[in-house]
Design a protein around this motif. Structure first.
Motif, PDB file in Angstrom:
ATOM      1  N   LEU A 149     -16.002  -3.998   7.091  1.00 46.34           N
ATOM      2  CA  LEU A 149     -16.107  -3.157   8.286  1.00 46.34           C
ATOM      3  C   LEU A 149     -15.545  -1.816   7.920  1.00 46.34           C
ATOM      4  CD1 LEU A 149     -14.851  -5.692  10.896  1.00 46.34           C
ATOM      5  CD2 LEU A 149     -17.193  -5.118  10.229  1.00 46.34           C
ATOM      6  N   SER A 150     -16.133  -0.862   8.482  1.00 48.35           N
ATOM      7  CA  SER A 150     -15.699   0.482   8.133  1.00 48.35           C
ATOM      8  C   SER A 150     -14.246   0.671   8.510  1.00 48.35           C
ATOM      9  CB  SER A 150     -16.538   1.515   8.865  1.00 48.35           C
ATOM     10  OG  SER A 150     -16.377   1.298  10.260  1.00 48.35           O
ATOM     11  N   THR A 151     -13.913   0.055   9.584  1.00 48.91           N
ATOM     12  CA  THR A 151     -12.551   0.227  10.069  1.00 48.91           C
ATOM     13  C   THR A 151     -11.504  -0.301   9.118  1.00 48.91           C
ATOM     14  OG1 THR A 151     -12.694  -1.853  11.184  1.00 48.91           O
ATOM     15  CG2 THR A 151     -13.304   0.099  12.433  1.00 48.91           C
ATOM     16  N   GLU A 152     -11.833  -1.382   8.576  1.00 49.68           N
ATOM     17  CA  GLU A 152     -10.787  -1.957   7.750  1.00 49.68           C
ATOM     18  C   GLU A 152     -10.853  -1.463   6.335  1.00 49.68           C
ATOM     19  OE1 GLU A 152     -11.504  -5.903   6.305  1.00 49.68           O
ATOM     20  OE2 GLU A 152     -13.325  -5.898   7.473  1.00 49.68           O
ATOM     21  N   LYS A 153      -9.733  -1.060   5.911  1.00 50.05           N
ATOM     22  CA  LYS A 153      -9.723  -0.652   4.522  1.00 50.05           C
ATOM     23  C   LYS A 153      -8.999  -1.710   3.749  1.00 50.05           C
ATOM     24  CE  LYS A 153      -9.827   4.259   4.964  1.00 50.05           C
ATOM     25  NZ  LYS A 153      -9.126   5.493   4.619  1.00 50.05           N
ATOM     26  N   THR A 154      -9.633  -2.127   2.783  1.00 49.01           N
ATOM     27  CA  THR A 154      -9.003  -3.145   1.982  1.00 49.01           C
ATOM     28  C   THR A 154      -8.419  -2.508   0.742  1.00 49.01           C
ATOM     29  OG1 THR A 154     -10.724  -4.648   2.668  1.00 49.01           O
ATOM     30  CG2 THR A 154      -9.356  -5.312   0.794  1.00 49.01           C
ATOM     31  N   THR A 155      -7.189  -2.739   0.587  1.00 45.63           N
ATOM     32  CA  THR A 155      -6.590  -2.182  -0.614  1.00 45.63           C
ATOM     33  C   THR A 155      -6.411  -3.288  -1.622  1.00 45.63           C
ATOM     34  OG1 THR A 155      -4.392  -2.546   0.236  1.00 45.63           O
ATOM     35  CG2 THR A 155      -5.378  -0.409   0.645  1.00 45.63           C
ATOM     36  N   ILE A 156      -6.567  -2.923  -2.791  1.00 42.99           N
ATOM     37  CA  ILE A 156      -6.456  -3.913  -3.853  1.00 42.99           C
ATOM     38  C   ILE A 156      -5.269  -3.589  -4.736  1.00 42.99           C
ATOM     39  CG2 ILE A 156      -7.574  -4.897  -5.855  1.00 42.99           C
ATOM     40  CD1 ILE A 156     -10.243  -3.967  -4.599  1.00 42.99           C
ATOM     41  N   SER A 157      -4.454  -4.526  -4.885  1.00 44.65           N
ATOM     42  CA  SER A 157      -3.321  -4.329  -5.779  1.00 44.65           C
ATOM     43  C   SER A 157      -3.652  -4.977  -7.100  1.00 44.65           C
ATOM     44  CB  SER A 157      -2.073  -4.973  -5.197  1.00 44.65           C
ATOM     45  OG  SER A 157      -1.073  -5.066  -6.182  1.00 44.65           O
ATOM     46  N   LEU A 158      -3.670  -4.193  -8.087  1.00 42.80           N
ATOM     47  CA  LEU A 158      -4.045  -4.727  -9.382  1.00 42.80           C
ATOM     48  C   LEU A 158      -3.145  -5.858  -9.817  1.00 42.80           C
ATOM     49  CD1 LEU A 158      -4.935  -1.551 -11.392  1.00 42.80           C
ATOM     50  CD2 LEU A 158      -6.414  -3.068 -10.103  1.00 42.80           C
ATOM     51  N   ASP A 159      -1.913  -5.664  -9.598  1.00 45.89           N
ATOM     52  CA  ASP A 159      -0.979  -6.698 -10.030  1.00 45.89           C
ATOM     53  C   ASP A 159      -1.239  -7.982  -9.285  1.00 45.89           C
ATOM     54  OD1 ASP A 159       0.486  -5.223 -11.859  1.00 45.89           O
ATOM     55  OD2 ASP A 159       1.592  -4.245 -10.254  1.00 45.89           O
ATOM     56  N   GLU A 160      -1.440  -7.786  -8.025  1.00 45.74           N
ATOM     57  CA  GLU A 160      -1.637  -8.955  -7.200  1.00 45.74           C
ATOM     58  C   GLU A 160      -2.876  -9.707  -7.636  1.00 45.74           C
ATOM     59  OE1 GLU A 160      -1.052  -8.382  -2.935  1.00 45.74           O
ATOM     60  OE2 GLU A 160      -3.015  -9.300  -2.723  1.00 45.74           O
TER      61      GLU A 160
END
Length: 883
Positions: A132-143
């Motif tokens: 969804l445009s609203t949600e920004k998903t961030t990705i943590s490389l480490d995670e």
DNA sequence: CGATCCCGCCACATT
DNA sequence: AATGTGGCGGGATCG
């Protein structure tokens, strides 16, 4: 569930795989034990224990459901065995289920299980394709790394590719933003547009080449080019913007390579791209040399990229059967049409802009723009690493470098294409060569780098003889030797038609000729300089260039304008014949007639030299970045009769904008022949042998060419392609100097192109300034028989005449020590020592008596005034700065 | 044996 | 200096 994983994992690879599973386990273990029963049930479904089962497991793990769980559990990470209790259980299960044997299987993770493709799938599974445009998903490389149980390094591989398609963008250190595929189509569209500009011609060329070759090429180019010219330019420009920021530095490969790789698919008619071709095309740098290793590395990277793209469902692996056999290739199975407009959307869509306009502030933060400060480079380089060059036409910022870069890229591409073509040719030749009776075309030979595989065999046989002769050639590295050898033999053969003719030298030698002019397509070079004024032009040019000689190949008709001694004559004929014959086939394929013709017409005056075959030759776009401009200019001059006057007299540099356009077009039509100047020591230049690649210092070259005639020095004109093909260029003289040169290009002797290009791209290479000079050979400088020098259209009629007498079929000049001067790129200019130049130039130019050259000279001067860089370049040609 | 490509060293960039 | 990035290619594994 976890248990399952665990069990599987644990047994399989105690090593690293576990982490993921383990992590789960940890968290769950205690809980799970109780659960086990349930799990058991589950297990069966998945296909528990078979090796494939493992894979499935992994995949499932990746699945959304799993993800959630994992996310929760992620923290746990992969501590294996952290809890023994679990482990035992798992083990037990395993044992029970599969028995010990299974364990083994399980244990051995099997490479596949760890494959990047699978990892990527798991990675992708974690995020929605269309968030969804609203949600920004961030990705943590480490995670993610810990969750997936891999080192971070691997995640970078994935993310870099995804980033190239704008599926993700880097937000901060260790943080990426997931965009999903919303903008994928736009991105692809952009890439396609950019790709057409950059590779359209090439691809066309290739495809056609294999099929119809000439004919189609011609058409194709025509068609594609015109269209592309207008718009593409724009696109390019955009990239530039990005590039500018990108320039910063390393943005290298993966991202750029990925985009370029995708571009190839989008541009390809068949949507199938062969791995080796892609690798060649993507080897921007040109190197060649030994590039075998380089090629291998490139291929490795392509596999990495391909794995990710495959996971994205954009491509699939296939095999292409060609003459020589089956080659690994990939087929594009993603969207082909991109209805949406890139332009508009871009602004909005954050991700969409692959080629974000320089200023598109519009970009969503998360997107490239957002990255902004962080890493422009990455984003910026949508087009390619060097996109910067392209900096928009209008964007003046960093005009030089960007342009150069572009050109370089372009050139490199061309080179690559040429190389590819050569390979094919070589291949063809090879088998021919196999038959002793048959002499292989010189041109083919070398390309060690390119051919990698193929070439080697032949050379040896031939070599022995040649080498002995060549002795002096110490090609810097094994490379040179390798490259040379192969080529040499061929050359020798070609020359004589029989090897025997030139026992000593593999290549044709001109006896005492002091100068050789090699002319190859220089086109690109010219463009660049002019470009500064107009980015657009540059783009166009690029297009045109690209179109022109996608693959420069050899030019058969090499013209010798030299005073070559008698030996030359003898050899020449044979060489020519052979070269012609041999080369013809390949050449014919590649080269569009148009190009050649037009130039000729213009150059017409060039009497004998110009007249003939040069047409055929491919034009290599070897020109170094800097060179390109000059070359273009030059080329244009010769090319366009209309503008010629102006250009010729004034030189392109002076009239960049207008001339450029014309030029670009012209170039497109008329391939420039890379020109090389080879000056023998005898010439009076103190023992200098110069080999100038047109690419490198187009302007200079052009001048030289024109001048040469005036000089009355015997000149040999060798088609650029030919040169490229010949290792010879590296000839002894070169070799010594070269050796020092780091550039692989030289080493690549085998493929001249590369070397050339490499030189060009890098700073001008100065190969043994004085060069060996004393070439024992001097008496008979060898020249590659094959390539007929292109008649340098550029050359003044006089030259042609003078040269006309001598035709060198073989581009290679083995015998003499020759110094190669690399024309520096405009930007690179610093490299060349200017002090030296003047003198040399003078020598060159002065000597000549005359001709209309004066104009050229003037032009040059004018250019100098205008652009130091341009001037330098030219100067460089003459003197080149040694590196 | 060639095609793949995992793995991780290590250089360079960024913090 | 520490940490993040990522080029790169040795060499293992696959087919």
């Amino acid at each position: 569930e976890n248990i399952f994983d665990r069990s599987r994992m644990a047994p399989k690879t105690p090593i690293k795989n576990e982490p993921v599973d383990l992590s789960k386990q940890k968290g769950c273990t205690p809980e799970r034990n109780p659960i086990t029963p349930v799990k058991l049930v589950d297990r069966p479904q998945p296909d528990p224990w078979t090796p494939t089962a493992n894979l499935k497991m992994l995949v499932s793990a990746a699945s959304p459901d799993m993800r959630d769980r994992e996310k929760k559990k992620e923290l746990f990470r992969p501590i294996e065995n952290s809890e023994q209790s679990d482990t035992p259980d798992s083990l037990q299960y395993d044992m029970v289920d599969d028995s010990t044997v299974d364990e083994f299987e399980k244990q051995r993770p099997s490479r596949k299980q760890k494959s990047l493709g699978l990892l990527c799938q798991k990675f992708l599974a974690r995020y929605p394709s269309y968030p969804l445009s609203t949600e920004k998903t961030t990705i943590s490389l480490d995670e993610v790394a810990s969750i997936l149980g891999v080192e971070r390094r691997r995640i970078y591989d994935i993310v870099n590719v995804l980033e190239s398609l704008h599926l993700v963008s880097r937000v901060a250190k260790n943080q990426y933003c997931w965009h999903g595929r919303h903008n994928l189509s736009q991105t692809l569209k952009t890439l396609q547009e950019a790709g057409e500009l950059q590779y359209g011609e090439l691809m066309t060329f290739f495809q056609h080449k294999e099929q119809d070759l000439e004919y189609k090429l011609g058409e194709r180019k025509k068609e594609s080019i015109p269209d592309s010219q207008d718009r593409p330019l724009l696109d390019f420009s955009e990239p530039d913007c990005t590039s500018a920021s990108a320039n910063s530095r390393k943005d290298k490969s993966l991202r750029i390579m990925s985009q370029k790789f995708v571009m190839l698919f989008l541009v390809s008619k068949t949507k199938i791209v062969t791995l080796d071709i892609a690798a060649k095309i993507l080897i921007e740098e040109t190197q060649d040399t030994v590039d075998h290793s380089k090629f291998k590395t490139k291929v490795r990277r392509l596999y990495d990229i391909a794995n990710v793209l495959t996971s994205l469902g954009l491509i699939k692996k296939v095999h292409v059967t060609e003459e020589r056999g089956r080659k690994p290739a990939f087929k594009w199975i993603g969207p082909v049409e991109f209805p949406g407009k890139t332009d508009e959307p871009r602004g909005h869509s954050p991700t969409s802009d692959p080629l974000p306009g320089p200023q598109r502030g519009v970009c969503a933060p998360h997107q490239i723009c957002a990255a902004g400060k962080q890493r422009f480079t990455r984003h910026a380089s949508f087009n390619g690493a060097q996109p910067s060059e392209g900096t928009r036409r209008k964007v003046s910022s960093e005009p030089n470098s960007p342009r150069q870069e572009r050109q370089d890229e372009y050139c490199s591409k061309m080179i690559n294409l040429a190389a590819v073509c050569r390979q094919k040719i070589e291949e063809d030749t090879r088998w021919v060569a196999r038959n002793p009776s048959i002499t292989s075309p010189l041109s083919l030979l070398p390309v060690p780098g390119d051919s990698d595989f193929c070439v080697n065999p032949l050379p040896q046989a031939v070599f022995p003889v040649v080498q002995a002769d060549v002795p002096s050639l110490s090609l810097p590295n094994g490379i040179s030797s390798q490259a040379l050898h192969p080529s040499t033999p061929a050359a020798s053969k070609t020359e004589n038609g029989k090897p025997t003719l030139l026992p000593n030298q593999p290549f044709l030698c001109f006896p005492s000729s002091s100068l050789f002019m090699l002319c190859g397509g220089l086109q690109e070079n010219n463009l660049r300089e002019t470009l500064p004024t107009t980015g657009d032009m540059g783009n166009r040019r690029a297009e045109a260039q690209a179109a022109v000689p996608p693959a420069a190949c050899q030019k058969r008709s090499s013209r010798k304008c030299a005073s070559p001694s008698a030996p030359v004559d003898d050899e020449e004929p044979a060489a020519k014949k052979q070269t012609m014959e041999q080369s013809d086939v390949p050449l014919s394929l590649v080269v569009p007639k148009k190009l050649f013709e037009s130039p000729k017409a213009e150059s017409g005056p060039g009497s004998g030299c110009t007249s003939a075959e040069h047409l055929e030759a491919f034009h290599l776009h070897l020109a170094s970045p800097a060179a390109p401009e000059a070359a273009d200019k030059e080329s244009t001059k010769p090319l366009d009769s209309q503008e010629q006057e102006k250009q010729s007299q004034n030189k392109d540099p002076d009239e960049p904008s207008l001339g450029k356009e014309h030029i670009s077009k012209e170039n497109a039509n008329q391939p420039f022949l890379p020109q090389y100047l080879y000056v023998q020591p005898t010439a009076g230049l103190s023992s200098f042998n110069f080999l100038f690649s047109a690419n490198q210092a187009p302007g200079a070259i052009s001048l030289a060419a024109s001048q040469l005639p005036s000089l009355s020095v015997p000149c040999v004109v060798v088609p650029s392609a030919a040169l490229a093909s010949f290792p010879l260029v590296c000839s002894p003289t070169i070799t010594s100097p070269l050796s020092p040169v780091p550039d692989g290009s030289f080493s690549t002797a085998a493929s001249m192109n590369f070397s050339m290009s490499g030189l060009a791209s890098t700073t001008p290479v100065f190969i043994g300034s004085t060069a060996v000079v004393t070439p024992k050979v001097s008496p008979v400088p060898s020249v590659d028989p094959q390539q007929p020098a292109h008649p340098a259209l550029h050359l003044s009629p006089v030259l042609a005449r003078s040269c006309g007498a001598v035709k060198l079929d073989s581009p290679v000049c083995m015998g003499h020590p020759v110094t190669l001067l690399k024309l520096q790129q405009p930007s690179s200019t610093p490299l060349t020592p200017k002090s030296i130049r003047p003198a040399r130039h003078e020598a060159f130019f002065k000597t000549p008596g005359s001709l209309g050259d004066p104009v050229a000279w003037k032009k040059n001067e004018g250019n100098q005034t205008r652009n130091a860089s341009s001037v330098q370049r030219r100067l460089e040609i003459s003197s080149t700065s040694p590196d």
